[in-house]
Design a protein around this motif. Sequence first.
Motif, PDB file in Angstrom:
ATOM      1  N   ARG A   1      -8.285  -3.743  -6.890  1.00  0.00           N
ATOM      2  CA  ARG A   1      -8.934  -2.217  -6.385  1.00  0.00           C
ATOM      3  C   ARG A   1      -8.423  -1.942  -5.215  1.00  0.00           C
ATOM      4  O   ARG A   1      -8.309  -2.829  -4.065  1.00  0.00           O
ATOM      5  CB  ARG A   1     -10.581  -2.549  -6.207  1.00  0.00           C
ATOM      6  N   TYR A   2      -8.043  -0.864  -5.051  1.00  0.00           N
ATOM      7  CA  TYR A   2      -7.513  -0.133  -4.016  1.00  0.00           C
ATOM      8  C   TYR A   2      -7.999   1.251  -3.954  1.00  0.00           C
ATOM      9  O   TYR A   2      -7.919   2.227  -4.798  1.00  0.00           O
ATOM     10  CB  TYR A   2      -5.943  -0.284  -4.195  1.00  0.00           C
ATOM     11  N   ASP A   3      -8.609   1.635  -2.722  1.00  0.00           N
ATOM     12  CA  ASP A   3      -9.293   2.619  -2.630  1.00  0.00           C
ATOM     13  C   ASP A   3      -8.408   3.737  -1.704  1.00  0.00           C
ATOM     14  O   ASP A   3      -8.735   5.009  -1.438  1.00  0.00           O
ATOM     15  CB  ASP A   3     -10.486   2.830  -1.770  1.00  0.00           C
TER      16      ASP A   3
ATOM     17  N   GLU B   1      -3.117  -1.685 -10.827  1.00  0.00           N
ATOM     18  CA  GLU B   1      -4.833  -1.280 -10.837  1.00  0.00           C
ATOM     19  C   GLU B   1      -5.691  -1.800 -11.795  1.00  0.00           C
ATOM     20  O   GLU B   1      -6.915  -1.756 -11.687  1.00  0.00           O
ATOM     21  CB  GLU B   1      -4.463   0.393 -11.141  1.00  0.00           C
TER      22      GLU B   1
ATOM     23  N   ARG C   1      -7.565   3.233   1.521  1.00  0.00           N
ATOM     24  CA  ARG C   1      -7.855   3.253   2.908  1.00  0.00           C
ATOM     25  C   ARG C   1      -7.946   1.775   3.108  1.00  0.00           C
ATOM     26  O   ARG C   1      -7.553   1.613   4.386  1.00  0.00           O
ATOM     27  CB  ARG C   1      -9.192   3.865   3.081  1.00  0.00           C
ATOM     28  N   THR C   2      -8.446   0.784   2.328  1.00  0.00           N
ATOM     29  CA  THR C   2      -8.568  -0.545   2.716  1.00  0.00           C
ATOM     30  C   THR C   2      -7.721  -1.407   1.951  1.00  0.00           C
ATOM     31  O   THR C   2      -7.018  -0.966   0.819  1.00  0.00           O
ATOM     32  CB  THR C   2      -9.878  -1.008   2.491  1.00  0.00           C
TER      33      THR C   2
ATOM     34  N   ARG D   1       0.788  -1.168   0.164  1.00  0.00           N
ATOM     35  CA  ARG D   1       0.114   0.013  -0.084  1.00  0.00           C
ATOM     36  C   ARG D   1       0.878   1.286  -0.029  1.00  0.00           C
ATOM     37  O   ARG D   1       0.605   2.180  -0.732  1.00  0.00           O
ATOM     38  CB  ARG D   1      -1.013   0.031   1.080  1.00  0.00           C
TER      39      ARG D   1
END
Length: 148
Positions: free
Chosen positions: A110-112, A106, A114-115, A79
């Motif tokens: 999926r990576y927002d 990407e 935050r999680t 991350r």
Amino acid sequence: MSGDLAARQAELVAALVAGGPLPPGFAPAPVDAARRALLRKRAGDVARHWPLLAAGLGAEWPAVFTAWADGRPTGGSLRDGWDLARELRAEGTLPPLGAEELAVREAASRYDGRTAPRPRRRPAFARVGGAVAVQAAGRVRLLRPAPR
């Protein structure tokens, strides 16, 4: 007593890895040396997860990463690299190798911000710089423009 010790330990950890203030009773020089050493170790861990990003930045990698990471708590190596790559992209300073690596990540997950990243289940694509990554059936293909 153990609560006081735990609180002091938490303050020290915050000073070392999250930009927290130096707790009373600690000498600034050794804490700063330990903080810098932890940033170098963290840069190495992130480079193992993001080898193309690190290679694209070359000799600048340690300085770029530590400047970005200093004062930020880690979200884990994967991350941290993802967040740094996105920030470099937003600044227009993401090297082509890093752009390709980010496009592949990407398209695949999926990576927002935050999680934790999650694998994509449906076909997807991502474009970063001149690279386009296409993910279908769990496989990612990187498409590059033809050389001129």
